[in-house]
Each structure stands twice: as C-alpha cells, then as structure tokens.
Design an enzyme around this catalytic site. Sequence first.
Site, PDB file in Angstrom:
ATOM      1  N   ASP A  28       0.870  -1.163   0.000  1.00 17.08           N
ATOM      2  CA  ASP A  28       0.000   0.000   0.000  1.00 17.08           C
ATOM      3  C   ASP A  28       0.920   1.230   0.000  1.00 17.08           C
ATOM      4  O   ASP A  28       2.137   1.101   0.152  1.00 17.08           O
ATOM      5  CB  ASP A  28      -0.884  -0.035   1.254  1.00 17.08           C
ATOM      6  CG  ASP A  28      -1.733   1.208   1.408  1.00 17.08           C
ATOM      7  OD1 ASP A  28      -2.376   1.621   0.428  1.00 17.08           O
ATOM      8  OD2 ASP A  28      -1.726   1.778   2.520  1.00 17.08           O
ATOM      9  N   ASP A  30      -0.144   5.107   1.255  1.00 14.01           N
ATOM     10  CA  ASP A  30      -0.382   5.992   2.407  1.00 14.01           C
ATOM     11  C   ASP A  30      -0.293   5.229   3.709  1.00 14.01           C
ATOM     12  O   ASP A  30      -1.018   4.252   3.915  1.00 14.01           O
ATOM     13  CB  ASP A  30      -1.760   6.650   2.297  1.00 14.01           C
ATOM     14  CG  ASP A  30      -1.792   7.781   1.276  1.00 14.01           C
ATOM     15  OD1 ASP A  30      -0.979   8.706   1.401  1.00 14.01           O
ATOM     16  OD2 ASP A  30      -2.631   7.721   0.356  1.00 14.01           O
TER      17      ASP A  30
END
Length: 252
Positions: A28, A30
């Site tokens: 991922d 963020d």
Amino acid sequence: MTTSAGDNSKESSSSLARLAPLQAVLFDIDGTLCDSDPFHYLAFREMLLEIGYNGGVPVDEEWFVKTISGIHNEDLVSVFYPNDHEQGVKFLNDKEALFRRLAKEQLKPLNGLYKLKKWIEDRGLKRAAVTNAPRANAELCINQLGLADFFDALILGSECKHAKPYPDPYLKALEVLNVSKDHTFVFEDSVSGIKAGVAAEMSVVGLANRNPPQLLMEANPTFLIKDYEDPKLWAALKEIDKMSGTGKKTIA
C-alpha cells in the site's frame, strides 16, 4: 493492558516461510511507505470546517481513523454529500489538492523502508504499489520517496471494478506481475487494505504505526509490525531465506 504491534499475531512470523520461494512483495502507499496520514487528516479537518461539518467542531484523529483511513474516495462521497454526488466529488478533489500542497517535500519514509527495499532488490523480487489513492497522490508519494524506479507496477483502486476493501486491486497486481498469491505477500496499514489482501487470499503484514493494533487485528493480518525495523519482520524474512535454501533464491 495496552497491546502493541508485537503482541498481536494470528500466527508466528514464521508463517511467511510457506511462501518460499518468494516471487513478489506488494505495498500500500499511504501510511505504509510513508506517514502521510497526518497530512490527510489536516486537509480533511480544514475542508470540513469550511463546509460546517460536525456543527463546525473540528474533527479529531480518532474520527479520522474510524471514518476515513483506507477508504476509497468514491465511497466517501455519500458520507459528506449523500444527496449531491457531483458536489461530493468536487469536495474530495479539492481535499486531495490540499493534501498535495501540505505534503509536498514533507513526506518521509517509514523507518527501515530502504533497508527492506534493498532486501527485495537483492533477491530480484517483483513489486507493486497498490492503493486507493488518486494517481496524483500516489505518484507524489512514490516520487518524493525516490521509489519511481523501484516499483514494477502501480495499481489504483479507481481503475479496478472495486477498490479496497474488495480484493480486486491485489488480484490485478498479481495478474500484472504474473505471480502467484502463494508466493507473494502484502504490506498494509489500514483495516480496509488488510481486508483486501486477505480477501485476495494473500498473507498480509499489518503496520500498526497509527491505526490501533486491536482494530487492525480484526481484519486478520498474518501478523503486525510497528515499522520495517521491527525484529518480527526480519525474523520472518530470515525464515523465507532459510526455506528458499539461499538468501537470494526466487522463482520466475
């Protein structure tokens, strides 16, 4: 008693050893590559004050974690503008622009990220960034961290049939990289992201850097770490190397 990332584990770190020989690692963006959530929180707080949300009372970080973290913007439109989709889209686009202004030149990698990057590169593993963020945000983060040449692919939730917490973005990453879920694992920091990886039937290492460990464990990650310096992670990577028979064995 307060629990920590190291105390919460569905399985031992050696559970990643079954993935050997490893093919790929998925990230991922963020909160996983960099601690960008504070800038998202500030952007939301400012924008929501402007529209009088919550009776003009500033939202707090607990609200942000429960309501916003890891959720795709398309799913947030109805939260703020349930009766005006077009205005909701504009609001969130403006919020993302504010995030980029706030975050520019301010993003820093999570502890140990470049050490992990070298481990992955040394073994010739494939890698992809898989995110619910808009492309402009994703590219800002990746470029500022100096990872533009590191990732083989960038997968956006908005370009899949369903974004996280559905498995579609991670399934697409497997397809694009031409790798098996049985020889790939995921790094995620949100409930939504962990659920997506688990739904794609992959092992997920959760990062409990901001979201509460007990909340993340409800999404059933393989285990949790605080950051990429966590001894539990490196014990797991050592087990992968051991099961592979060599420190740098991979499969095509």
